[in-house]
Design an enzyme around this catalytic site. Structure first.
Site, PDB file in Angstrom:
ATOM      1  N   ILE A  82      34.124  48.718  34.644  1.00 18.99           N
ATOM      2  CA  ILE A  82      34.764  48.991  33.360  1.00 18.99           C
ATOM      3  C   ILE A  82      35.615  47.806  32.919  1.00 18.99           C
ATOM      4  O   ILE A  82      36.074  47.014  33.732  1.00 18.99           O
ATOM      5  CB  ILE A  82      35.607  50.278  33.411  1.00 18.99           C
ATOM      6  CG1 ILE A  82      36.719  50.206  34.459  1.00 18.99           C
ATOM      7  CG2 ILE A  82      34.712  51.487  33.665  1.00 18.99           C
ATOM      8  CD1 ILE A  82      37.664  51.399  34.445  1.00 18.99           C
TER       9      ILE A  82
ATOM     10  N   TRP B 139      38.784  45.743  30.496  1.00 23.03           N
ATOM     11  CA  TRP B 139      40.235  45.829  30.413  1.00 23.03           C
ATOM     12  C   TRP B 139      40.740  46.349  29.075  1.00 23.03           C
ATOM     13  O   TRP B 139      41.906  46.713  28.948  1.00 23.03           O
ATOM     14  CB  TRP B 139      40.883  44.469  30.690  1.00 23.03           C
ATOM     15  CG  TRP B 139      40.308  43.298  29.947  1.00 23.03           C
ATOM     16  CD1 TRP B 139      39.446  42.351  30.431  1.00 23.03           C
ATOM     17  CD2 TRP B 139      40.566  42.912  28.584  1.00 23.03           C
ATOM     18  NE1 TRP B 139      39.150  41.426  29.465  1.00 23.03           N
ATOM     19  CE2 TRP B 139      39.821  41.748  28.321  1.00 23.03           C
ATOM     20  CE3 TRP B 139      41.359  43.449  27.562  1.00 23.03           C
ATOM     21  CZ2 TRP B 139      39.839  41.103  27.080  1.00 23.03           C
ATOM     22  CZ3 TRP B 139      41.378  42.818  26.318  1.00 23.03           C
ATOM     23  CH2 TRP B 139      40.627  41.664  26.099  1.00 23.03           C
TER      24      TRP B 139
ATOM     25  N   LYS C  97      34.391  49.759  39.801  1.00 22.88           N
ATOM     26  CA  LYS C  97      35.215  48.548  39.858  1.00 22.88           C
ATOM     27  C   LYS C  97      36.008  48.430  38.573  1.00 22.88           C
ATOM     28  O   LYS C  97      35.444  48.419  37.479  1.00 22.88           O
ATOM     29  CB  LYS C  97      34.378  47.283  40.045  1.00 22.88           C
ATOM     30  CG  LYS C  97      35.266  46.081  40.426  1.00 22.88           C
ATOM     31  CD  LYS C  97      34.628  44.745  40.185  1.00 22.88           C
ATOM     32  CE  LYS C  97      34.843  44.208  38.795  1.00 22.88           C
ATOM     33  NZ  LYS C  97      36.258  43.833  38.489  1.00 22.88           N
TER      34      LYS C  97
ATOM     35  N   GLY D 226      31.320  45.217  29.004  1.00 20.90           N
ATOM     36  CA  GLY D 226      31.995  43.922  28.999  1.00 20.90           C
ATOM     37  C   GLY D 226      31.282  42.966  28.069  1.00 20.90           C
ATOM     38  O   GLY D 226      30.578  43.369  27.135  1.00 20.90           O
TER      39      GLY D 226
ATOM     40  N   GLU E  10      26.910  48.154  27.873  1.00 20.31           N
ATOM     41  CA  GLU E  10      27.577  48.242  26.567  1.00 20.31           C
ATOM     42  C   GLU E  10      28.340  46.938  26.421  1.00 20.31           C
ATOM     43  O   GLU E  10      29.323  46.695  27.127  1.00 20.31           O
ATOM     44  CB  GLU E  10      28.490  49.465  26.529  1.00 20.31           C
ATOM     45  CG  GLU E  10      28.944  49.825  25.116  1.00 20.31           C
ATOM     46  CD  GLU E  10      30.288  49.207  24.769  1.00 20.31           C
ATOM     47  OE1 GLU E  10      30.278  48.175  24.051  1.00 20.31           O
ATOM     48  OE2 GLU E  10      31.321  49.729  25.210  1.00 20.31           O
TER      49      GLU E  10
ATOM     50  N   CYS F 232      35.103  45.918  21.144  1.00 16.34           N
ATOM     51  CA  CYS F 232      33.744  45.389  21.055  1.00 16.34           C
ATOM     52  C   CYS F 232      33.086  45.707  19.717  1.00 16.34           C
ATOM     53  O   CYS F 232      32.211  44.974  19.265  1.00 16.34           O
ATOM     54  CB  CYS F 232      32.895  45.930  22.201  1.00 16.34           C
ATOM     55  SG  CYS F 232      32.912  47.725  22.320  1.00 16.34           S
TER      56      CYS F 232
ATOM     57  N   GLU G 163      32.062  36.375  18.802  1.00 12.30           N
ATOM     58  CA  GLU G 163      33.011  37.452  19.045  1.00 12.30           C
ATOM     59  C   GLU G 163      34.360  36.848  19.451  1.00 12.30           C
ATOM     60  O   GLU G 163      34.500  36.263  20.520  1.00 12.30           O
ATOM     61  CB  GLU G 163      32.501  38.379  20.136  1.00 12.30           C
ATOM     62  CG  GLU G 163      33.368  39.604  20.340  1.00 12.30           C
ATOM     63  CD  GLU G 163      32.804  40.562  21.371  1.00 12.30           C
ATOM     64  OE1 GLU G 163      32.955  41.783  21.183  1.00 12.30           O
ATOM     65  OE2 GLU G 163      32.216  40.089  22.365  1.00 12.30           O
TER      66      GLU G 163
END
Length: 551
Positions: free
Chosen positions: A216, A218, A242, A295, A318, A352, A449
């Site tokens: 996952i 942050w 993790k 991420g 994702e 995102c 991005e």
């Protein structure tokens, strides 16, 4: 507590509550009551007005009244040190100072965690429980989240930098809501009986995949925990999770609550550590049956490669985005400015699906730019624990410097900087809300991005033009459309190559709405019924039938 249970699309309501109070009070009373419920928590931390919070360099950071209870790895139901004994610091993004030192897991710890998960799946009670029993564990977990909501929200804000209004008013309620959603699915996962062309009984079974490895990010630690752990456990799997090295604290805390709710040992294991060590070991592990990662696109490509080179485990990704937000010429400009502002600046721009390419029709472009400039200049930046603050710090120094490099690139490439463009204050990782006008599609600020509080406003003249330009990207995670016209809304929502298209709204994340991307924004979907498919295997069982009364 009842207000938190009412939170469905509360995140979107939280974003717009200050912007459209009249419509919000008329159409979304549950969202307003949830925000009012969070207000008591906010005022516990500060009674300072919003304006006083706008000087992060001079205000002394508020000390969160929460104890750091969990800093070790969770393996086989126990909190333990890393095998190496190493720790690493997790930092307060308001100051750059150390909050706590956390156990640093590596490949040996991943091996221990996978072994525990494998035993729990192959030999333990979790996949052998009735589905209703699994449902009840997840429901108890949701109750415990609400019991400890203040502590969880404070940890999330302290470790991540997002505002307490967002953590307490939206994300903790959404965590509980998502877990209840998947608790409800646990006893509704079933197979099929398929008619055959001959005397055979054919069953199609949906079985848990086994040991799921999950990584996952942050930017939304709690929500990503829910989106991944919820469906995996509902389907009867074991998990090795993790966490991001920047934000390990809230996941460790809520994982402890899952065990308090009755989750058997080894079913959920949490390893804090770094991507090249713990993350790579998890992706490459031959004992992991499934991977899910959220991420960056670049890291997602590495995850996919490691999975393929090991045991060809299936992967859900994702990833990144550069989402268009399209404002048509019939739009109410004031409302469009406010929604576009939240679409890009929400969560300090670290989202995102941020609507970071703002396409505005030429007829309303100049008015939109001026009002967007004024709105950005009014945005309150400061200590996220302080009441009235809209924007906290970026996650860390690396992200802070990366965003400022993009700002310099925008200026150097000829875009017009109309607001912001520099750090806010001289302490911590705060950045001024930044707006560029006169941007061109080929500029880095319009292509890449940024993952920060930077709005890039582009001009267009017609529907066909904006469709081509909006789709001319490697990404396809989300898009926004703001218009009064039904035909324009229908045309754009079908033409845009994105996994989610929000029409006259943005960032609505109900538990049942699938989320994921086209192109290099990912593979597969999170949330809703679609996420269950990520954690199930399909098996056909064929049995001969003798002397059948019917076929």
């Amino acid at each position: 507590m009842a207000a938190r249970r009412a939170a469905s699309s509360i995140l979107s309501r939280c974003l717009l509550a200050r912007s459209f109070p009249a419509s919000a009070s008329a159409s979304s009373p549950a969202g307003n009551s949830a925000l009012l419920g969070a207000g008591a928590l906010l005022h516990r931390f500060s009674t300072a007005p919003a304006a006083a919070a706008a000087a992060p360099a001079t205000d002394e950071p508020i000390q969160p009244p929460v104890e750091i209870k969990y800093t070790q790895l969770l393996i086989n139901g126990n909190f333990v040190d890393a095998a190496s004994g190493k720790t690493f610091p997790t930092l307060d993004p308001r100051t750059g100072e150390v909050i706590a030192r956390v156990a640093e897991g590596d490949s040996e710890d991943i091996n221990r965690a996978v072994a525990a998960a494998r035993r729990a799946f192959d030999e333990g009670p979790w996949p052998r429980m009735t589905a209703y029993e699994r449902c009840r564990v997840l429901l108890r977990f949701a109750d415990l989240i609400e019991r400890d909501a203040e502590e969880i929200a404070a940890l999330e804000t302290w470790d991540n930098g997002k505002t307490l209004a967002q953590s307490a008013g939206a994300e903790v309620p959404m965590l509980a809501r998502c877990m209840r959603y998947y608790a409800g699915w646990a006893d509704k996962i079933h197979g099929l009986v398929v008619p055959a062309d001959g005397p055979h009984h054919v069953q199609v079974l949906h079985e848990p995949v086994g040991v799921a490895g999950q990584i996952i990010p942050w930017n939304f630690p709690l929500l990503m925990f829910a989106w991944k752990v919820g469906p995996a456990l509902a389907c009867g799997n074991a998990v090795v999770l993790k966490t991001a090295e920047q934000t390990p604290l809230s996941a460790l805390y809520v994982a402890s609550l899952l065990h308090e709710a009755g989750l058997p040992d080894g079913v959920l294991n949490v390893v804090s550590g770094f991507g090249p060590t713990a993350g790579a070991a998890l992706c490459s592990h031959m004992g992991v049956d499934k991977l899910a990662f959220t991420g960056s696109t670049g890291t997602g490509q590495i995850v996919l490669e490691l999975a393929a080179r090991s045991n060809l485990k299936p992967v859900t990704l994702e990833l990144g985005g550069k989402s268009p937000f399209i404002v048509m010429d019939d739009a109410d400009v004031d409302q469009a400015v406010e929604l576009a502002h939240h679409a890009v600046f929400f969560n300090q721009g670290q989202c995102c699906c941020a609507g970071s390419r703002t396409f505005v029709h030429e007829r309303v472009y100049d008015e939109f730019v001026e009002k967007s400039k004024a709105r950005a200049q009014k945005r309150v930046v400061g200590d996220p624990f302080r009441y009235g603050v809209e924007q906290g710090p970026q996650i860390d120094e690396e992200q802070f410097k990366k965003i400022l490099r993009y700002v310099r690139s925008g200026v150097d490439s000829g875009a017009t900087l109309v607001a912001g463009g520099d750090r806010a204050g001289n302490r911590g990782f705060y950045i001024q809300p930044t707006v560029f006008a006169d941007a061109k599609d080929e500029m880095k600020i319009a292509k890449e991005e940024i993952f920060g509080p930077v709005q890039t406003i582009l001009k267009f003249s017609g529907v066909e033009e904006v469709i081509l330009r909006a789709n001319a990207t490697q990404y396809g995670l989300a898009a926004g459309v703001f218009t009064k016209g039904l035909d324009a809304a229908n045309t754009l929502s079908r033409a845009l190559r994105a996994g989610t298209v929000w029409v006259n709204c943005y960032d609505v994340f109900d538990a049942g709405i699938p989320f994921g991307g086209y192109k290099m924004s990912g593979v597969g979907r999170e949330k809703g019924i679609y996420a269950l498919r990520n954690y199930l295997q399909t098996k056909a069982v064929v049995t001969p039938i003798r002397d059948a009364a019917w076929l």
